[in-house]
Design an enzyme around this catalytic site. Structure first.
Site, PDB file in Angstrom:
ATOM      1  N   ASP A  88       0.845  -1.198   0.000  1.00 43.60           N
ATOM      2  CA  ASP A  88       0.000   0.000   0.000  1.00 43.60           C
ATOM      3  C   ASP A  88       0.880   1.248   0.000  1.00 43.60           C
ATOM      4  OD1 ASP A  88      -2.348   1.416   2.416  1.00 43.60           O
ATOM      5  OD2 ASP A  88      -2.360   1.472   0.222  1.00 43.60           O
ATOM      6  N   HIS A  89       0.522   2.239  -0.823  1.00 44.23           N
ATOM      7  CA  HIS A  89       1.228   3.525  -0.865  1.00 44.23           C
ATOM      8  C   HIS A  89       2.741   3.370  -1.007  1.00 44.23           C
ATOM      9  CE1 HIS A  89      -2.140   6.150  -0.420  1.00 44.23           C
ATOM     10  NE2 HIS A  89      -2.594   5.384   0.543  1.00 44.23           N
ATOM     11  N   HIS A 184      -7.268  10.030   4.498  1.00 50.68           N
ATOM     12  CA  HIS A 184      -6.883   8.955   5.424  1.00 50.68           C
ATOM     13  C   HIS A 184      -7.183   9.336   6.871  1.00 50.68           C
ATOM     14  CE1 HIS A 184      -4.075   7.808   2.028  1.00 50.68           C
ATOM     15  NE2 HIS A 184      -4.787   6.730   2.246  1.00 50.68           N
TER      16      HIS A 184
END
Ligand code: PGH
Ligand code: CA
Ligand code: NA
Ligand code: ZN
Length: 311
Positions: A88-89, A184
């Site tokens: 992720d990311h 987020h």
């Protein structure tokens, strides 16, 4: 069984349902998520940020990536539901390389804070690299507000659907995260939640590939209140309303990134258990209630997204 994320998401995209991608940092969250997915006979995507890899590898990216890849593969091979592991990311090429080398199913290259051309160039490179190793790739267009691990995005910069079409054609990326207004963490919206559904619809029409919703935690009041009852201070926590998530799935979102909801559920269970069992000092016992609450959130989301029964 351990599968490629693309397999899971292509089916979801075809049938317009979604699969949650749950973030983990340790074994307890992994076990709770897998138990929930098995009970719901659902495909599942496990994801780790670069921070999680740094944490598990004590600063060494390959050690951390191998820890998660080997543990998830080991569990997945003994289960009859499809399980994928995703970076992720990904922003640091060292971490992306480590994830590919360790055997992750897919990696995200998040260069959305760069200019369009630069994001396109970097993503093109990572796609070539990852595809050569049989790994699928997620990229991002537009920015989410709030803290993105180590990049503070000032404000929401929403995706441009025309740019998305060009981006997907030029990079051959497997799935795309279009920024449509989420952010987020636990404090998502100043006022009312407002997602740009029209924009999302256009992106799906123009790209026709599986799409990813970041910042998709709903921050369930039940666990926020329970955590606060036992001493947490989460004042003002607010997530994406469930009906907005449902709308996003109807418009073509297929991967729903969920991290904060599991963190709050685990926190509530841990605080509750510790305050009610002052004599307990076995972590296999005092983590249990937190894991049960994580499993509850997982099963609820799998039902809600219509992932249940799709394994
Ligand atoms: O986008 C997320 C998770 O978002 P949340 O903080 O809303 O769980 N991970 O990449
Ligand atoms: Ca980004
Ligand atoms: Na991702
Ligand atoms: Zn995200």
């Amino acid at each position: 069984m351990y599968v490629n994320t693309k397999e899971i998401l292509e089916d979801a995209s075809k049938k317009y349902y979604a699969v949650p991608a749950f973030n983990i940092n340790n074994l307890e969250f992994l076990m709770a998520i897998l138990q929930g997915a098995v009970e719901k006979k659902a495909p599942i995507i496990i994801e780790t940020s670069e921070g999680a890899i740094k944490y598990a590898g004590n600063g060494n990216p390959l050690r951390g990536a191998r820890f998660f890849a080997e543990t998830v593969k080991n569990y997945a091979e003994s289960l009859d539901i499809p399980v994928a592991l995703h970076l992720d990311h990904g922003k640091n090429l060292e971490y992306i390389a480590a994830a590919i080398k360790a055997g992750y199913s897919s990696v995200m290259i998040d260069a959305s804070h760069e200019e369009f051309e630069k994001n396109l160039e970097i993503t093109k490179e990572v796609v070539k690299w990852a595809h050569a190793a049989g790994v699928s790739v997620e990229a991002e267009l537009g920015q989410l507000a709030g803290i993105e691990d180590n990049v503070v995005a000032k404000e929401n910069v929403l995706v441009d659907p025309q740019q998305a079409k060009i981006f997907v054609e030029e990079t051959n990326v497997d799935f795309l995260a279009p920024a449509i207004g989420t952010s987020h963490g636990a404090f998502k919206f100043k006022g009312e939640a407002k997602l740009d559904f029209e924009r999302l619809k256009r992106v799906k029409e123009l790209t026709k590939i599986p799409l990813v919703l970041h910042g998709a935690s709903s921050v369930p009041t039940k666990f926020v209140e329970l955590a606060e009852k036992y001493g947490a201070n989460l004042g003002g926590a607010k997530g994406v309303p469930q009906e907005d998530i449902k709308k996003c799935v109807e418009l073509g979102i297929n991967k729903v990134n969920t991290d904060t909801d599991l963190r709050i559920a685990f926190l509530a269970g841990l605080r509750k258990h510790l305050s009610e069992n002052e004599k307990e000092f076995d972590p296999r016992k005092y983590f249990k209630e937190g894991m049960e609450f994580v499993k509850e959130v997982v099963m609820e989301r799998l039902e809600f997204l219509n992932t249940a029964g799709k394994a």
